[in-house]
Design a protein around this motif. Structure first.
Motif, short mmCIF file in Angstrom:
data_model
loop_
_atom_site.label_atom_id
_atom_site.label_comp_id
_atom_site.label_asym_id
_atom_site.label_seq_id
_atom_site.Cartn_x
_atom_site.Cartn_y
_atom_site.Cartn_z
N ILE A 254 4.31 -56.56 4.68
CA ILE A 254 2.92 -56.25 4.35
C ILE A 254 2.04 -57.49 4.52
CG2 ILE A 254 1.35 -55.58 2.48
CD1 ILE A 254 3.52 -53.71 1.46
N SER A 255 2.58 -58.65 4.09
CA SER A 255 1.83 -59.89 4.20
C SER A 255 1.48 -60.21 5.65
CB SER A 255 2.64 -61.04 3.60
OG SER A 255 1.96 -62.27 3.74
N LEU A 256 2.48 -60.13 6.53
CA LEU A 256 2.23 -60.43 7.95
C LEU A 256 1.46 -59.32 8.64
CD1 LEU A 256 3.01 -62.97 9.61
CD2 LEU A 256 4.09 -62.81 7.36
N SER A 257 1.61 -58.09 8.16
CA SER A 257 0.82 -56.99 8.73
C SER A 257 -0.66 -57.20 8.43
CB SER A 257 1.28 -55.65 8.16
OG SER A 257 2.61 -55.37 8.54
N THR A 258 -0.95 -57.72 7.24
CA THR A 258 -2.33 -58.02 6.89
C THR A 258 -2.86 -59.17 7.74
OG1 THR A 258 -1.76 -57.40 4.62
CG2 THR A 258 -3.88 -58.44 4.94
N TRP A 259 -2.01 -60.13 8.03
CA TRP A 259 -2.35 -61.24 8.93
C TRP A 259 -2.61 -60.70 10.34
CZ3 TRP A 259 -4.49 -65.58 9.24
CH2 TRP A 259 -4.08 -66.64 10.03
#
Length: 448
Positions: A254-259
């Protein structure tokens, strides 16, 4: 004062001894992205921008596997602290079996979904064509990188981090050679451009995995850690690892998807803002790898401390790591701010692109205080074993971050330099949430 000294489980020198090899390995890993960007920055702005989209797309998927390895690392560090060394091998092998299956799954999924998904997300056909080419070849790297991060988890969890330095030197050296040959078409090979960068990086990850296997067999006491024999696949043991890892896997994705969402929004501002963002992303990686080295060290030491019955020393250890991170990243950020064009010139030789990137670099230089403290605190929360809480804390932060970038980039369509203020929002809220949790102390008696 005496009581504080008594609680200090590690000296600054001991922390640096563990963090330094991790830092060097991260420097080397960052050099892979820097190499791709530096080479592609001399091919064209489209390739430079596309590599940003494709690179973050790949990393978002890779971080699912990396998240599993972090959970495995926490368990191996806890067993190391408890001196139950022979159980570490079982955790390692169960993780390797799972990672091979996961690599095959995400490879197939990437090949199926990417040609359908990217055209719907990107506004530029040129960016899509280049990005799709990169991702197709880069996806082969999942098979090598997913297994390699289990070796990384073993060496960090058992605090034998010097190995990471050697591995990274081999990996980066391989990547530079492969990229030079395949991007520009040297020694009789065709000039493959952005596809060559992807193939070169995947081959470098294969070399990295071969090095880890060879080094472990020759240099590590495999009998001590239970690595001298293969352990049968055991779903109950894998379930125990997943109890710790699952939330880290979801959180990382989720963190990298938001990035990735951040880059998609910037892409809608134009090809030039996307190229600028890719350059700043690579420069930000220089400070972030320092922060990650101290954060990763802190997470491992926190888990070791709790396993050794020294939970009262944890908060002080966290503060030590933050101070050490500041000592490195603040001077570096000031250097970037004072000599922006020199730094930007490493990544591209286009004068207009360099000039346009300066404001974004200055904004980025003001974010490091937030990101250093927040990442150390966050990895410490994961190190306590409560990865579900770590996920909840970051999910709340990412919700605020996503709302902010939607307003600033997609709705207000502000200049790309303003887009980078989103890092202040992310770091500030993550620091707030994690510090509140850690100082409450409810994690001290948690068993994993």
């Amino acid at each position: 004062m005496d009581s504080i000294k008594h609680k200090k489980a590690y000296t600054s020198r001991e922390i640096l001894t563990i963090a330094y090899p991790i830092l060097i390995s991260l420097v080397m890993e960052q050099a892979i992205g820097m190499t791709d960007t530096a080479f592609l920055g001399r091919v064209g702005e489209i390739e430079l921008g596309a590599s940003a989209i494709a690179g973050v797309y790949y990393i978002a998927i890779f971080m699912v596997g990396f998240g599993f390895s972090i959970g495995s690392q926490i368990l191996m560090a806890r067993r190391n602290g408890e001196q139950r060394y022979s159980e570490i091998g079982d955790i390692f092998y169960q993780g390797v079996y799972f990672m091979i299956f996961l690599a095959a799954f995400v490879f197939a999924l990437t090949e199926l979904i990417t040609p359908w998904l990217l055209p719907k997300l990107l506004s530029s056909d040129n960016i899509y064509t280049a990005a799709e080419s990169y991702i197709h070849w880069r996806a082969f790297g999942f098979f090598f990188s997913f297994v390699a991060v289990m070796f990384r988890a073993f060496f960090v969890g058992t605090t034998q981090t010097k190995t990471l330095t050697l591995n990274s030197l081999v990996m980066v050296g391989s990547n530079i050679v492969f990229n030079y040959i395949l991007i520009f078409g040297k020694f009789g090979f065709p000039a493959l451009g952005i596809a060559g960068a992807a193939i070169g990086s995947s081959l470098a990850e294969l070399v990295s995995l071969i090095f880890f296997i060879t080094y472990t067999i020759r240099k590590i006491d495999v009998k001590k850690y239970g690595l001298n024999k293969f352990h049968a696949f055991d779903t109950s043991k894998l379930r125990r690892i997943l109890n710790v890892s699952l939330w880290t896997m979801i959180q990382n994705f989720i963190s990298l998807s938001t990035w990735f969402l951040f880059f998609l929004y910037v892409e809608h501002l134009g090809e030039r803002p996307l190229a600028i963002t890719n350059i700043i992303r690579n420069i930000s990686g220089i400070t972030f790898m320092i922060i990650s080295a101290f954060a990763s060290t802190c997470g491992s030491l926190v888990s070791n401390q709790i396993g050794a019955g020294k939970a009262d020393s944890v908060v002080l250890t966290v503060h030590q790591h933050i101070k050490l991170a500041f000592a490195f990243v603040i001077p570096l950020s000031l250097l970037f701010a004072v000599f922006p064009k020199t730094v930007l010139g490493i990544y591209t030789d286009m004068p207009e692109l360099i000039e346009a990137s300066v404001p974004s670099l200055w904004v980025f230089c003001t974010t490091t205080l937030f990101t250093a403290a927040s990442n150390v605190y966050f990895q410490s929360v994961s190190g306590t074993g409560n990865t579900k809480m770590a996920f909840i804390l970051e999910f709340c932060t990412l919700f605020i971050y996503a709302a902010y970038i939607t307003v600033v980039i997609l709705i207000m369509r502000l200049d790309v330099a303003w887009c980078w203020t989103s890092e202040h929002v992310y770091g500030g809220f993550l620091l707030l949430f994690c510090s509140i949790y850690l100082h409450r102390g409810k994690w001290k008696s948690r068993k994993i």
